[in-house]
Scaffold this active site. Structure first.
Site, PDB file in Angstrom:
ATOM      1  N   GLY A 264     -21.455 107.966 -32.405  1.00  0.00           N
ATOM      2  CA  GLY A 264     -21.742 106.784 -31.595  1.00  0.00           C
ATOM      3  C   GLY A 264     -22.282 105.662 -32.458  1.00  0.00           C
TER       4      GLY A 264
ATOM      5  CD  GLU B 215     -26.665 116.953 -29.515  1.00  0.00           C
ATOM      6  OE1 GLU B 215     -26.953 117.883 -30.288  1.00  0.00           O
ATOM      7  OE2 GLU B 215     -26.577 115.764 -29.888  1.00  0.00           O
TER       8      GLU B 215
ATOM      9  CB  THR C 234     -18.520 115.641 -35.073  1.00  0.00           C
ATOM     10  OG1 THR C 234     -19.632 116.282 -34.452  1.00  0.00           O
ATOM     11  CG2 THR C 234     -17.230 116.183 -34.497  1.00  0.00           C
TER      12      THR C 234
END
Lengths: 658, 658
Positions: B177, B421, B138
């Site tokens: 993350g 997701e 992303t």
């Protein structure tokens, strides 16, 4: 420099943004005053909210107290007074991020419930901040049901004192704002006992902290109830009382008094108490509920014309996400609701003012209707607006989930409005009780208050719409809403009577109808909101394009409500399936129409960048730059000891015990 | 000691709680293994979550890293391996509160997308934690639409390297993350350029931090994106790349390779990539979505039998709030949904396993159906469960709003599942695209996958139910759901065709139908969920009362869906208004039936007090004591400098400048 994807949206506005802002404010003069207040507050660094999303609960509290204290100075400097025209804009300009809000409630309680003597003694002390007040009603084990409160105040004739106790853990006062750390005094609601007899709930002024060193008074245990979903800046507190003695004069005694010999005297009408709750419920709508929804719409809609994602047409640039029908369907009904409820709020305010004038003439006739409308609309508007903010948040995808978007804190704060000042389901049931009562009266030919006269008419007609354009007629859709409200009220009244006639006890029968009663109450409020919006539009000036765009929003608000709740309209065949398809067609057409004015419509709310405090919603639309710069200031971008402590030993395979 | 208001609820269970727990786990043996893992984790103080609600983002991150490192040791001690039966329970036992989750995704990417040589090189390093991996897909300006990613990887034949750049601010990697502070390596998705030609998005292994001292590598800028609505323990990060060079061998090359001379070679089938997304979407349902809803139901239902408020019957004690119909109507459908989606998850898992076996045999035929179902159910289940947690939170009134209830953090965490997701609306539109395609094929007599064969049948019947008991027949309600799904799909397909035939371009026509396409996709999933629940119940053993109570829940799940969406069922007259009244009656009756078993039904989820981490939801129901004791530990109950700094000068009227 303004992002061209955003500035192009402003060039095609079909109406005058400035005129719409003035309409929302009430007049161009009000807009001028509001902007002056906002400018004065926002140019003062003490009131800055820039670091808010990075602060701990402790830091937020500290800042709120600092701001509250600084505000006293600011008001003096600016010549703002509590009765001046600027006052009502201060709270909005601060985004509510300030301490001592309960101090106001403390003062209002004394003004409303205290005797002239008590008012003369306490109000000047409070005004000069020689004490800090709070309001201790809710207990750990008791909320809505006031009769269930367990705190006791026993009158001791010998010393002319009340002895206050929270006899069980569930009796502990819990939630009062400003009480956890700040307040020196509070109004405690307790069961009054005189000579062993209970006289029910009464209010008492109790000092809880020393005016010298702020230490807790003897018999008092108090503190902060800890972290909440929001309101980190408020020290919501707990309070335990063990044989705390207060003088007889501290029982607020406008309506009830305990004489020195223990004689209990009730005087005057307590009906005014209901009026206080009504006041609070209506007053919170604007600042606590509409403003957050308007901010969320501003953020999400501006972002949605700056964010481009996927291709709508092959070969073209990625499309603005607001050009997708699904994105319009998420955001534009929320925008319409914000306008709709703004006008509902005007309607309630006007009703309230009329009620207030009547009450001053000792005429309490309007109270039941006011209570029913304020309860129902408090529930309906908080619920609708909370859902709206949630939709705005999710519509911004991942970036909406970052605190820096401003949306999470708007959501977690507005959510509380569904719970405080009366839990919504309970409020709707109060409205429903009023509806059922009025329905029975109306059907029996008795007079009923104006907002429910429609219940008297038995209507078995059909919706007369012949094509999708007919559904852009306010008469058509208002009538449909009215029909549903009548049907739900009358069918539930019938079920209630059937149950009772079949031998079910009254309270059981009521409980078995509550799910449907809630539906009826919502339908009633929804009908009034639609009708009021349509009537407001009707009266607007036609110039500067205002009436036209408001008409579109009114239509959207009404049709979205039908589209989202088709069953209620289809149920008895009032609306046919073919008509419902017309509603859908008109509704989807409207989305495309309003989309063109979406940015000007949020610009009209006139929020400054500082008040939005959002990386996604700024006026210039420089979203990504702002997100990046802001994130770098996060405390999580300072050195963390985690590397030396855990990561290095892991990576170097020197974790001693592995 | 258990609160008697709670223990009395357990004495009248109509079924064996232990047997139901075993059913949910898969077998009594699985229950045993799970409990052993939970016991081992919860008895270890390093894994404690007791202070979680009081911690800052920094402290949460620190703790998560500590836990992740400690977990390595624990697994070794306990003899747990990644392939052992205990493994899947570890994450649930930790409530996801642990770092390095993206390290797993890093490893999986290499396993799936890497060549054998790459796997042989990197997987052992990652397994031994000689590096910490992340996954950088992303970008700040790009999410769902992968083709729009802006990061570039240009092949330099001279040095046999790729040169990576994030050329614009919107190209910056954002959200990954473990990347903000922990990771040393990451898989970067970038547009591949060779000899000036773009070959689209490919994955590259990039080192971002030194393995010696953790400093950022040359050309790399990275950090933490700051506060979010939840996931404080995860260091979601940003990443800027400026002329970062990596060897040719670092492009993951199972499917595509750049030869030394710059020749681009594509090999094998990339279809498996879709399968990876499917895997992730199905795997998140259980831990990230169902568990939070089950926890929220446990907390809210236990609290609702301990909390007493107002009187249901005059003269009696205040009533348990779960005895109010409106409270039942809030909570029990969420409980039914938790069970319904548990079984949907089983269904998806089984389908997935079958698909996996086929794919290993190079048969990709099941992929479109699997993709459609996993996308649709990811959206429907996350949305439904998020709404469910929200309802549970609000149903607990003020106490639900305290972080100490555990509900706010469940809500703010599950909410993210609607966004990550695959954004839900986009996923539903993918399901809808599959539905429309299958509908056209089915109507043309072509074969379609099993889950959509029902679309082939043109049905114009009416619901045959004659009384309210008929609506407790799974055939009746399953048929009704099927009818609605067919109607919505076929009517939207017709609208789409009409638009195209009237000259609207295909992509515009699609956009104009998306609101209705989303409805069709939801109806399809809802139908499958109801049908699957009913079929599951049918197959259950009748003993120990399990089948009977599951049948009630299945009925409630189905009827609640109809009651909440009556328009869809009434629209074409398939269900009449009279039948809808029967649905309502049966639905409300069921609430009272299931209410009796509500506590045993949440007990069967078998959450420990530590895993709930809630003052309201503990097994013994000592709500008020726990709230009070816990609140006292809050850092807000330590001395604040606010008194000396602001309150004292205010109260003593010594504010220098006032």
């Amino acid at each position: 420099s303004v992002n061209p994807d955003l500035s192009s949206e402003r060039q095609t506005a079909s109406f005058s943004v400035e005129k719409l802002t003035a309409l929302l404010d009430g007049s161009a003069e009000q807009t001028r005053i509001r902007r002056a207040v906002v400018e004065a507050i926002e140019s003062d660094p003490v009131f800055s909210r820039e670091n808010q999303y990075f602060q701990t609960q402790n830091e937020r509290y500290e800042a709120a107290v600092r701001k509250a204290v600084h505000l006293q100075k600011k008001m003096r400097e600016m010549g703002w007074t509590e009765n001046g025209p600027e006052y009502k804009y201060i709270y909005r300009a601060l985004s509510g991020d300030v301490a001592f809000l309960l101090h106001r409630v403390f003062m209002r309680s004394i003004s409303v419930l205290g005797s002239d003597k008590q008012i003369a003694k306490w109000i000047p002390l409070a005004t000069q901040h020689k004490l800090i007040g709070s309001y201790a009603q809710t207990e750990l084990g008791h909320g809505t049901y006031l009769q269930g409160l367990e705190t006791t105040a026993v009158f001791d004739t010998a010393t002319q004192e009340f002895i206050l106790n929270t006899p069980k853990i569930s009796a502990m006062k819990w939630w009062p704002g400003d009480m956890g750390r700040s307040a020196t005094h509070t109004v405690v609601f307790a069961q009054l006992y005189v000579h062993g007899k209970c006289y029910g709930i009464h209010p008492f002024i109790v000092q809880i902290r020393s005016l010298q060193d702020h230490s807790l008074c003897p018999g008092v245990t108090a503190g902060d109830i800890g972290p909440k979903m929001n309101f980190e800046h408020i020290d919501n507190g707990y309070l335990l009382l063990k044989n705390v003695r207060i003088p007889r004069e501290n029982m607020l005694s406008k309506f009830c008094e305990v004489r020195p010999d223990g004689t209990y005297v009730r005087q005057g009408s307590q009906k005014i108490n209901y009026f206080t709750m009504t006041t609070v419920r209506i007053s919170l709508i604007s600042d606590e509920v509409l403003t957050p929804l308007m901010k969320a719409c501003t953020i999400a809609i501006r972002y949605s014309v700056v964010r481009r994602q996927s291709k709508l047409k092959p070969g073209e640039q990625e499309a603005k996400i607001l050009d997708y029908q699904t994105q319009q369907e998420k955001l534009l009904p929320q925008l319409a609701a914000a306008y709709a409820f703004h006008f509902t709020n005007d309607y309630l305010q006007e009703l309230f003012n009329r009620g207030y004038r009547e009450i001053q003439r000792k005429n309490f006739d309007m109270l039941p209707e006011l209570h029913a409308l304020s309860s129902g609309f408090k529930a309906v508007i908080t619920q609708h607006c909370t859902a709206g903010v949630d939709i705005c948040l999710r519509a911004c995808g991942g970036h909406g989930y970052s605190l820096l978007s401003g949306l999470p804190s708007l959501y977690t704060k507005i959510l509380a409005s569904c719970i405080y000042e009366g839990e919504n389901t309970i409020l709707l049931l109060q409205t429903a009780r009023f509806l059922i009562k009025c329905f029975m009266a109306a059907r029996a030919g008795q007079p009923v208050p104006p907002s429910v006269t429609y219940l008297a008419a038995v209507k078995h007609g059909k919706c007369p719409a012949k094509n999708k354009l007919d559904f852009l007629s306010p008469d058509i859709y208002t009538e449909a809403y009215q029909h549903v409200a009548v049907r739900l009220t009358s069918s539930t009244a019938a079920k209630l009577q059937d149950l009772i006639q079949s031998g079910v006890k009254k309270h059981d029968a009521w409980n078995q109808c509550t799910v449907q009663l809630v539906q009826a109450a919502k339908a009633h409020c929804h009908y009034i909101a639609v009708k009021n919006f349509a009537e407001t539009v009707e009266k607007l000036e036609t110039k500067a394009g205002i009436q036209k765009i408001m008409k579109h929003l009114c239509d959207l608000f009404a049709l979205h409500g039908i589209f989202s709740n088709t069953g209620a309209f289809l149920h008895d065949g009032y609306t046919s399936a073919a008509q419902m398809d017309m509603v859908t067609a008109s509704y989807l057409d409207l989305l495309a129409v309003i989309r063109k004015d979406a940015v000007p419509l949020v610009d009209a709310f006139d929020f400054t960048d500082k008040s939005l405090n959002s990386a996604l919603g700024s006026y210039n639309g420089q979203v990504y730059q702002r997100l990046y710069e802001w994130a770098q200031k996060s405390p999580t971008n300072q050195m963390s000891p985690a590397y030396e402590r855990y990561l290095k030993p892991l990576l170097h395979n020197t974790l001693s015990k592995l």
